[in-house]
Design a protein around this motif. Sequence first.
Motif, short mmCIF file in Angstrom:
data_model
loop_
_atom_site.label_atom_id
_atom_site.label_comp_id
_atom_site.label_asym_id
_atom_site.label_seq_id
_atom_site.Cartn_x
_atom_site.Cartn_y
_atom_site.Cartn_z
N ASN A 18 -6.47 -6.55 2.42
CA ASN A 18 -5.43 -7.05 1.51
C ASN A 18 -4.70 -8.25 2.11
OD1 ASN A 18 -5.38 -5.29 -0.95
ND2 ASN A 18 -5.25 -3.70 0.61
N THR A 19 -4.49 -8.25 3.41
CA THR A 19 -3.90 -9.42 4.05
C THR A 19 -4.79 -10.64 3.85
OG1 THR A 19 -2.79 -8.03 5.70
CG2 THR A 19 -3.02 -10.37 6.22
N ASP A 53 -9.17 3.95 4.15
CA ASP A 53 -9.05 3.60 5.57
C ASP A 53 -7.87 2.63 5.69
OD1 ASP A 53 -9.22 2.32 8.05
OD2 ASP A 53 -11.40 2.44 8.11
N THR A 54 -6.75 3.12 6.20
CA THR A 54 -5.51 2.35 6.17
C THR A 54 -5.64 0.99 6.84
OG1 THR A 54 -4.18 4.37 6.14
CG2 THR A 54 -3.07 2.34 6.82
N LEU A 57 0.83 -1.21 0.00
CA LEU A 57 0.00 0.00 0.00
C LEU A 57 0.86 1.26 0.00
CD1 LEU A 57 -2.69 -1.21 2.55
CD2 LEU A 57 -3.14 -0.60 0.16
N HIS A 58 1.99 1.20 0.69
CA HIS A 58 2.87 2.37 0.79
C HIS A 58 3.64 2.62 -0.50
CE1 HIS A 58 5.50 5.33 2.67
NE2 HIS A 58 6.55 4.65 2.20
N THR A 59 4.06 1.54 -1.17
CA THR A 59 4.95 1.68 -2.34
C THR A 59 4.25 1.48 -3.67
OG1 THR A 59 5.56 -0.66 -2.31
CG2 THR A 59 6.88 0.85 -0.96
#
Length: 302
Positions: A262-263, A254-255, A219-221
């Motif tokens: 996703n997990t 919503d992080t 999600l970050h990259t």
Amino acid sequence: MREWIEYAAVWIILKGLGVLPRALARSLAAGVVRIFYALLPGLRRIAEVNLRIAFPEWTDAQRKAVVRGMLRNLGWMAAEFARFPKYSKGNIEQIVVLDGHENFLEGQRRGKGVLYLTGHIGAWELSSFAHALYGFPLHYMARRIDNPRIDALVNGYRCSSGNRPIFKNESARVMLKVLKEAGTIGILADQNTMPEEAVFVDFFGKQASTTTGIARVALHTDAAVVPGYAVWDESRRKYRLRFETPVELVRTGDTERDVLENTQKFTKVIEEIVREYPEQWVWVHGRWNTRPKGEPSPYDSQ
């Protein structure tokens, strides 16, 4: 002295298996694994509990057949690992063939790096080793072995085709650097994880404590998450290194919800692979050991 004795034993096993003909090495290693399994009732209990959780409708005969396949698979992989020095770009196709490689290339073309999603399925050590020989080296997540001499020996084998380790104490910084350079990181995502680094998601119908690291990094990259695994293909008499289509990320804004969803998606991918090749997964790991608060471990109740 103890470290040297342990190192000598591992060195002798690796070098011994490595010089034997491949068929003999695999047969011998599988036999040794069967003996160890017979002598370790704790592992037998874990495998039995896991198989009852995953396949409650199966007969005892079906579960025993899967365990026999698992033991053979582990022995064979040990023999393949010992033979890494014999494998090269010129002969790897005799051992491992690529399948669905266009899926990996699609993820790579996105230019944000690739998270190679895998588990303890088939010949997982051989999968990344062979892929590097095919021209696609990666960084792999690893825990240091307590004996530093054995750690150096094992990682020397793993890295001889061009791969590089990322150890836990350096993982976040190095992972972001590798992905920024559009590199590939291999992550085993099918083991029980401590609660502070995990969320509970469904795995074979039972909540399993699962690492959130892959989801958070993806999600970050915006790195592509590409499932890959090497399974024994009896019809070809070779390992088949199969890549599935990249997993599309859920992004709601919503992080924590995105991390959870996703997990779960990644875990479902692993489950589907295990369902297809149950005899090639490692059933002796306490996958469901960590439980939600107040719930006993299934391994304690047996």
